[in-house]
Write an enzyme that holds these catalytic residues in place. Structure first.
Site, PDB file in Angstrom:
ATOM      1  CB  THR A  36      -5.554   4.875   9.139  1.00 51.77           C
ATOM      2  OG1 THR A  36      -5.487   3.782   8.213  1.00 51.77           O
ATOM      3  CG2 THR A  36      -5.593   4.328  10.559  1.00 51.77           C
ATOM      4  CB  THR A  37      -9.459   1.984   7.123  1.00 53.16           C
ATOM      5  OG1 THR A  37      -9.023   2.586   5.917  1.00 53.16           O
ATOM      6  CG2 THR A  37     -10.826   1.386   6.921  1.00 53.16           C
ATOM      7  NE  ARG A  57      -9.420   8.713   3.816  1.00 49.45           N
ATOM      8  CZ  ARG A  57      -9.646   7.921   4.865  1.00 49.45           C
ATOM      9  NH1 ARG A  57      -8.853   6.896   5.107  1.00 49.45           N
ATOM     10  NH2 ARG A  57     -10.632   8.163   5.694  1.00 49.45           N
ATOM     11  CG  HIS A  90       0.997   6.330   4.670  1.00 48.48           C
ATOM     12  ND1 HIS A  90       0.035   7.283   4.919  1.00 48.48           N
ATOM     13  CD2 HIS A  90       0.566   5.207   5.274  1.00 48.48           C
ATOM     14  CE1 HIS A  90      -0.922   6.765   5.662  1.00 48.48           C
ATOM     15  NE2 HIS A  90      -0.618   5.495   5.890  1.00 48.48           N
ATOM     16  CD  GLU A 134      -7.065  -0.161   1.113  1.00 49.91           C
ATOM     17  OE1 GLU A 134      -7.275   0.900   1.724  1.00 49.91           O
ATOM     18  OE2 GLU A 134      -6.174  -0.942   1.412  1.00 49.91           O
ATOM     19  CD  GLU A 161      -7.322  -5.977   3.170  1.00 46.21           C
ATOM     20  OE1 GLU A 161      -7.498  -5.734   1.959  1.00 46.21           O
ATOM     21  OE2 GLU A 161      -6.579  -5.293   3.901  1.00 46.21           O
ATOM     22  NE  ARG A 168      -7.605  11.660   4.972  1.00 46.78           N
ATOM     23  CZ  ARG A 168      -8.015  11.081   6.114  1.00 46.78           C
ATOM     24  NH1 ARG A 168      -7.174  10.358   6.820  1.00 46.78           N
ATOM     25  NH2 ARG A 168      -9.239  11.239   6.543  1.00 46.78           N
ATOM     26  CG  HIS A 183      -8.355   4.236   0.898  1.00 41.50           C
ATOM     27  ND1 HIS A 183      -8.556   4.164   2.248  1.00 41.50           N
ATOM     28  CD2 HIS A 183      -9.558   4.576   0.359  1.00 41.50           C
ATOM     29  CE1 HIS A 183      -9.823   4.444   2.526  1.00 41.50           C
ATOM     30  NE2 HIS A 183     -10.445   4.719   1.383  1.00 41.50           N
ATOM     31  CG  HIS A 237      -5.490  -1.455   9.274  1.00 39.08           C
ATOM     32  ND1 HIS A 237      -5.026  -0.855  10.409  1.00 39.08           N
ATOM     33  CD2 HIS A 237      -6.000  -0.453   8.515  1.00 39.08           C
ATOM     34  CE1 HIS A 237      -5.265   0.440  10.362  1.00 39.08           C
ATOM     35  NE2 HIS A 237      -5.845   0.718   9.201  1.00 39.08           N
ATOM     36  CG  ASN A 292      -1.839   1.160   1.312  1.00 35.95           C
ATOM     37  OD1 ASN A 292      -1.425   2.295   1.071  1.00 35.95           O
ATOM     38  ND2 ASN A 292      -3.084   0.925   1.638  1.00 35.95           N
TER      39      ASN A 292
END
Ligand code: PXP
Length: 258
Positions: free
Chosen positions: A100-101, A45, A10, A70, A151, A49, A43, A191, A7
């Protein structure tokens, strides 16, 4: 051996901090792929962001491994997915204020909305995965919907303190995994996974994909992304078979020669 989906959100978080072009998540994805990542996870969003629409389009054109998007249940993002066609859509809950999620999708409470999203994925021949907590009611609801993959949220396991808490959370993941595998649903997890806590999760029977971001990007700050991805691959390989672990470590040594 489970696939590693890296992922790279970041990397985009760091770029957005200055609003410029660097570091570029597309470059990060290419480095991760060369280091052995089996997939790239992003992801997109609703508040954009970190990952931007442009990143999604460029990644679709740039990488040769699985692209896992995602996303929330947003119809607007689904329209984009229909055009860009990631290899897999992972539906996650999304709240604007969260860092975060924070939890899994409430499949029990949102059953009808999720069922219609899965139906739309089928219509467009897109693979759907649901990100859920390892709670029996959520697992049963996901199985009843006949989704392609689930997941399991490993956040509670990752954050558990003390060996008792850790055992309880791991047992919940084991139970949920067994239920999903028995139902023929592809098993993923992610996660909060790190070099230290990934081994037992990677070794769960039937585990097919792990999505890991923060720990890899954080480690990359110190050792570089190539090495951070290879280290995680080695941990996953060693978890599934000691011999695979040795082969992976040797291969990593060879790759590190100039
Ligand atoms: N899987 C899902 C569904 C996520 O939402 C996230 C975080 O974006 C991850 C995996 C990766 O979590 P982490 O960054 O803690 O490794």
């Amino acid at each position: 051996m489970p696939r590693l989906g890296v992922n790279i959100d970041h990397v985009a978080t760091l770029r957005q901090a200055r609003g410029g072009r660097e570091p570029d998540p597309v470059q990060a994805a290419v480095v991760a792929e060369l280091a052995g990542a089996d997939g790239i996870t992003i992801h997109l969003r609703e508040d954009r962001r970190h990952i931007q629409d442009r990143d999604l389009r460029l990644l679709r054109e740039s990488i040769g491994v699985i692209l896992n998007l995602e996303m929330s249940l947003s119809p607007e993002i689904f329209e984009l997915a229909v055009v860009v066609r990631p290899d897999q859509l992972t539906f996650v809950p999304e709240r604007r204020a969260e860092l975060t999620t924070e939890g899994g999708l409430d499949v029990v409470g949102l059953r009808d909305r999720i069922a219609s999203m899965i139906a739309r994925c089928r219509e467009h021949d897109l693979i759907a995965s649901l990100f859920i907590d390892p709670d029996p009611a959520q697992v049963e609801a996901a199985i009843a919907l006949g989704v392609d993959a689930v997941e399991l949220h490993t956040g509670r396991y990752a954050n558990a303190t003390g060996s008792r808490g850790n055992e309880v959370e791991f047992a919940a993941l084991r139970r949920a995994s067994a239920q999903l595998v028995a139902a023929g649903i592809e098993l993923h997890a992610g996660h909060g996974l790190t070099l230290k806590n990934t081994t037992p999760i990677a070794a769960i029977p039937g585990m097919e994909e792990l999505n890991i971001g923060h720990a890899i990007v954080a480690r990359a700050v110190f050792v570089g992304l190539d090495r951070a991805v290879r280290e995680m691959k080695d941990v996953i390989a060693a978890a599934t078979s000691p011999i695979r672990g040795v082969i992976a470590a040797n291969a990593a040594d060879e790759r590190s020669f100039p």
